[in-house]
Design an enzyme around this catalytic site. Structure first.
Site, PDB file in Angstrom:
ATOM      1  N   GLU A  52       0.876  -1.228  -0.069  1.00  0.00           N
ATOM      2  CA  GLU A  52      -0.074  -0.181  -0.185  1.00  0.00           C
ATOM      3  C   GLU A  52       0.937   1.092  -0.180  1.00  0.00           C
ATOM      4  OE1 GLU A  52      -3.009   0.355  -0.609  1.00  0.00           O
ATOM      5  OE2 GLU A  52      -3.540  -1.783  -0.750  1.00  0.00           O
ATOM      6  N   TYR A 135      -7.080   6.439   3.047  1.00  0.00           N
ATOM      7  CA  TYR A 135      -7.164   5.199   2.149  1.00  0.00           C
ATOM      8  C   TYR A 135      -6.438   4.072   2.624  1.00  0.00           C
ATOM      9  CZ  TYR A 135      -6.722   2.604  -2.099  1.00  0.00           C
ATOM     10  OH  TYR A 135      -6.698   1.427  -2.754  1.00  0.00           O
ATOM     11  N   ASP A 153     -10.049   5.105  -3.814  1.00  0.00           N
ATOM     12  CA  ASP A 153      -9.226   5.862  -4.369  1.00  0.00           C
ATOM     13  C   ASP A 153      -9.871   6.407  -5.718  1.00  0.00           C
ATOM     14  OD1 ASP A 153      -9.089   3.792  -6.206  1.00  0.00           O
ATOM     15  OD2 ASP A 153      -6.864   3.499  -5.985  1.00  0.00           O
TER      16      ASP A 153
END
Ligand code: SF4
Length: 365
Positions: A52, A135, A153
């Site tokens: 991520e 996020y 996103d």
């Protein structure tokens, strides 16, 4: 399937119908990515965290090419936390936006020190860690911990805007699109729902030429029915980035070594660079820029320049080449033989400058 047909011929789909179709599509067509758990495997929170961070501003294709080498170098959260920052920056080469590498390193250290090396599962403790925004926290919660969270996103916003036919332009439409995504239930497989949405946005509901014919949500998609898919989501006026200019210095020793220095904290902080004049939003004044040269020598100006885009500005650097004549240099000077540049943490901008000066930058490893 709880779906009914509207008079407009668009299927009004229930959230559970959408999820059922999405997961069936994901099981058959989801991407096989190296950081994802395979069938029957429990997800690794460290791998999810790592991917991520890498994916925050870098494409999946680039992360795929760098992920395995980074993981081999730092196989655990503890190994990453114990490393020197320069090692982490070096391993991050090719992924760009080095601020993320420093944040990842600080994040690993904080998790080891404050959470006994376990990646937190609640939003509050996750958001308190360096480099973790809404996020990333949502993605880690859903994928690593199975929490009912839908990370949103740009890809997911695009899918939501098209599915629901939202005409309001971004960024103003973002809160509405986030609410629409959050209404998708994540019953038993929240991690798969998150990953399926990512995959649908990346491979089917693409920015250009969406592949609506193979989309599991086609019967319910308002933009598809209206023929507006390719122009949604609408974008507000683009912000123009200012142009900064400067002069970089490529200084060679008679033995071929090249002069570098380490950047101070901030943009590209801790990375190596060719010395340069300050980067300013004004026409380059050569006389003033040469006052920042690392030494007095016969500087030769290269006829071309290098351009590089940062998030908040575009940089145009001219290049002056010179030979070291034994003059005293600043104490932070780093000489590196041109064949050993892979020892340095060199951002893409510096590789472009080296190429312009006829020096082959280190290949990605
Ligand atoms: Fe996107 Fe087309 Fe699917 Fe609608 S039908 S969600 S526009 S790919």
């Amino acid at each position: 399937m709880s779906a009914k047909t509207e008079t407009s011929r668009v299927i009004e789909a229930s959230p559970s119908w959408l999820i059922e179709r999405l997961l069936a599509w994901y099981d058959a067509h989801g991407r096989d990515l190296p950081w994802r758990a395979r069938a029957g495997e429990a997800p690794s929170a460290y791998r999810v965290l790592l991917s991520e961070f890498m994916l925050q501003q870098t494409t999946v294709a680039t992360v795929k090419s760098r992920y395995a080498a980074f993981l081999a170098r730092f196989p655990t959260l503890e190994a990453l936390a114990a490393a020197d920052e320069s090692e982490v920056l070096h391993a991050w080469q090719g992924l760009g936006y080095y601020r993320r590498a420093r944040a990842l390193h600080a994040c690993a250290r904080a998790i080891v020190e404050q959470h006994g090396a376990r990646v937190p599962s609640d939003e509050g403790p996750l958001r308190a860690l360096p480099g973790i925004g809404p996020y990333t926290a949502s993605a880690i919660r859903a994928i690593a911990h199975g929490a009912p969270s839908v990370p949103v996103d740009g890809n997911v916003m695009r899918v939501m805007a098209r599915l629901h036919g939202v005409e309001k332009p971004l960024p103003g439409a973002a809160p509405e699109l986030e609410i629409l995504a959050a209404q998708l239930p994540c019953p038993e497989r929240p991690g798969h729902v998150a990953q399926a949405l990512m995959d649908l946005g990346a491979t089917v509901c693409r920015p250009r030429r969406p592949a609506c014919l193979v989309c599991p949500w086609r019967p319910a998609c308002r933009a598809h029915r209206a023929g507006t898919a390719e122009r949604l989501p609408r974008q507000g006026p683009e912000r123009e980035r200012p142009l900064r200019r400067g002069l970089a210095f490529l200084l060679r020793r008679p033995d071929g070594a090249i002069l570098f220095r380490r950047r101070p904290p901030g943009l590209l902080g801790g990375m190596h660079e060719l010395p340069s004049s300050p980067w300013r939003e004004e026409t380059l004044n050569l006389e003033r820029a040469l006052a920042h040269a690392p030494c007095a020598t016969g500087w030769r100006l290269h006829p071309e320049t290098v351009r590089h885009g940062f998030t908040h500005f575009v940089l145009e650097l001219a290049l002056a080449e010179g030979r070291a004549d034994g003059a005293a240099l600043a104490p932070d000077a780093v000489w590196c033989p041109s064949g050993e540049l892979d020892r340095l943490a060199l951002p893409t901008l510096m590789k472009k400058l080296l190429r312009l000066g006829g020096v082959a930058p280190p290949a990605r490893r």
